[in-house]
Write an enzyme that holds these catalytic residues in place. Structure first.
Site, short mmCIF file in Angstrom:
data_model
loop_
_atom_site.label_atom_id
_atom_site.label_comp_id
_atom_site.label_asym_id
_atom_site.label_seq_id
_atom_site.Cartn_x
_atom_site.Cartn_y
_atom_site.Cartn_z
N ASP A 95 0.81 -1.22 0.00
CA ASP A 95 0.00 0.00 0.00
C ASP A 95 0.84 1.28 0.00
OD1 ASP A 95 0.82 -0.64 2.59
OD2 ASP A 95 -1.19 -0.97 3.35
N ASN A 118 -8.27 -4.55 13.87
CA ASN A 118 -9.63 -4.93 13.45
C ASN A 118 -9.57 -6.00 12.36
OD1 ASN A 118 -8.71 -3.55 11.25
ND2 ASN A 118 -10.31 -1.99 11.23
N HIS A 164 -7.63 -5.89 9.69
CA HIS A 164 -7.30 -5.42 8.34
C HIS A 164 -5.94 -5.94 7.89
CE1 HIS A 164 -5.44 -1.48 10.05
NE2 HIS A 164 -4.45 -2.24 9.64
N GLU A 205 -10.16 -2.64 4.94
CA GLU A 205 -10.86 -2.50 6.21
C GLU A 205 -12.12 -3.37 6.24
OE1 GLU A 205 -9.60 -1.01 8.71
OE2 GLU A 205 -8.05 0.26 7.82
C1 F6R Z 1 1.17 -1.99 6.30
C2 F6R Z 1 -0.21 -2.38 6.30
C3 F6R Z 1 -1.05 -2.55 7.54
C4 F6R Z 1 -0.29 -3.05 8.74
C5 F6R Z 1 -1.22 -3.21 9.94
C6 F6R Z 1 -0.47 -3.61 11.20
O1 F6R Z 1 1.69 -1.87 4.99
O2 F6R Z 1 -0.71 -2.55 5.25
O3 F6R Z 1 -2.11 -3.41 7.23
O4 F6R Z 1 0.33 -4.27 8.45
O5 F6R Z 1 -1.90 -2.01 10.19
O6 F6R Z 1 0.35 -2.55 11.58
P1 F6R Z 1 1.43 -2.67 12.73
O7 F6R Z 1 2.46 -3.65 12.27
O8 F6R Z 1 1.98 -1.29 12.88
O9 F6R Z 1 0.69 -3.16 13.94
#
Ligand code: F6R
Length: 246
Positions: free
Chosen positions: A67, A136, A138, A143
Site C-alpha cells: 500500500d 480490526n 485489516h 478495512e
Molecule cells: C502496512 C499495512 C497494515 C499493517 C497493519 C499492522 O503496509 O498494510 O495493514 O500491516 O496495520 O500494523 P502494525 O504492524 O503497525 O501493527
C-alpha cells in the site's frame, strides 16, 4: 495454515526473516510482497544484518508493496516508499528500479490501480507476501466490509484512521485522505503468505481472524482459505489460542 510460535518480538523477527531468506535462496529472482507498519521492522533489520554479513543477496529480487498514501511523494517522510527505503532498500543491494509501490503522486487513481495490477502481473505475481495484522483484522488497507474480490483500489481513510495519523503531520490538513492498497484478491494470489504478529493487544484478533468465521468483517480471516500461509507470532499474540494450536 501453519503457526510458528516465537518467544518475543526479536524471535518473531528472526524466524520471519529466516522464511524470507529461504525464499530468496531458493529463488534469487523472487518477487517479495512487502508491508510497512511496526511489526515487520525487526524482520527488515534482521535481513539487513544478514545481507551485511554476506549471507543474503538482493540483486535479483523484485519487491511490490501492499500500500501507499495518495498524495505523498517518495521523499515525504510519511510515505510508505520512504519507510521501505529507510528500513530496507537503502541498506541492501536491491535494484531500486525493481522496487514497486503504488504511485502516490499520480492524480488519476484509476490509472494508479490499473498500473499497479499490471506491474504485479508483469513481474509474474508475488512469490512470498509479508503481512502485518491490524487490530480490526485489516490487511493492507483493506478495512472491515471490503469485498474479498477487490484488486488494487483506492480507499478513503476513515476519520478515526486520519485522526490516529495526525500525530505524524503538522496539521490535520496535511493528513492524507486516501490510500492505495492491494485488494484481498491480489493478496490471495500470492504463492505464499507470511503473517507477522506480536503483542498482547493482537491476541483477540489473532483468535478471531485465524480461528473464527471467514467473513469480510474480519478481512484477514480469508487467509484461512489460502493453501500456503505461515503465521509467525509471539507468545503474547498467541495467548488466546494456545489450546487451539500445537
Ligand atoms: C502496512 C499495512 C497494515 C499493517 C497493519 C499492522 O503496509 O498494510 O495493514 O500491516 O496495520 O500494523 P502494525 O504492524 O503497525 O501493527
Amino acid at each position: 495454515m501453519k503457526i510458528v510460535r516465537a518467544k518475543d518480538y526479536n524471535d518473531m523477527s528472526r524466524k520471519a526473516a529466516n522464511i524470507v531468506s529461504a525464499q530468496m535462496i531458493m529463488k534469487p529472482n523472487c518477487v517479495l510482497g512487502l508491508a510497512t507498519g511496526s511489526t515487520p521492522i525487526g524482520t527488515y533489520a534482521q535481513l539487513v544484518e544478514w545481507y551485511r554479513k554476506g549471507d543474503l543477496d538482493f540483486s535479483e529480487v523484485t519487491t511490490v508493496n501492499l500500500d501507499e498514501y495518495k498524495g505523498l511523494s517518495k521523499d515525504d517522510e510519511q510515505s510508505y516508499y520512504y519507510f521501505m527505503n529507510d528500513k530496507l532498500f537503502s541498506k541492501v543491494n536491491i535494484n531500486l528500479s525493481r522496487t514497486f509501490l503504488p504511485d502516490g503522486m499520480e492524480p488519476d487513481s484509476d490509472k494508479v490501480c490499473r498500473d499497479y495490477n499490471k506491474i504485479i502481473a508483469d513481474v509474474g505475481g508475488v512469490d512470498l507476501q509479508l503481512l502485518g495484522l491490524g487490530h480490526n483484522g485489516h490487511i493492507g488497507f483493506n478495512e472491515p466490509g471490503m469485498a474479498f474480490e477487490a484488486e488494487t483500489h483506492c480507499i478513503n481513510l476513515t476519520e478515526s484512521t486520519m485522526k490516529a495519523n495526525q500525530r505524524f503531520f503538522s496539521s490535520m490538513d496535511d493528513v492524507p485522505r486516501q490510500a492505495y492498497t492491494m485488494g484481498i484478491k491480489t493478496i490471495m494470489q500470492a504463492k505464499k503468505i507470511l503473517v507477522v504478529v506480536n503483542g498482547a493487544d493482537k491476541a483477540a484478533i489473532v483468535k478471531e481472524a485465524f480461528f473464527g468465521a471467514i467473513t469480510p468483517k474480519v478481512q484477514a480471516s480469508v487467509l484461512q482459505l489460502h493453501n500456503d500461509v505461515t503465521i509467525v507470532a509471539d507468545e503474547a499474540a498467541l495467548a488466546e489460542v494456545t489450546d487451539l494450536c500445537p
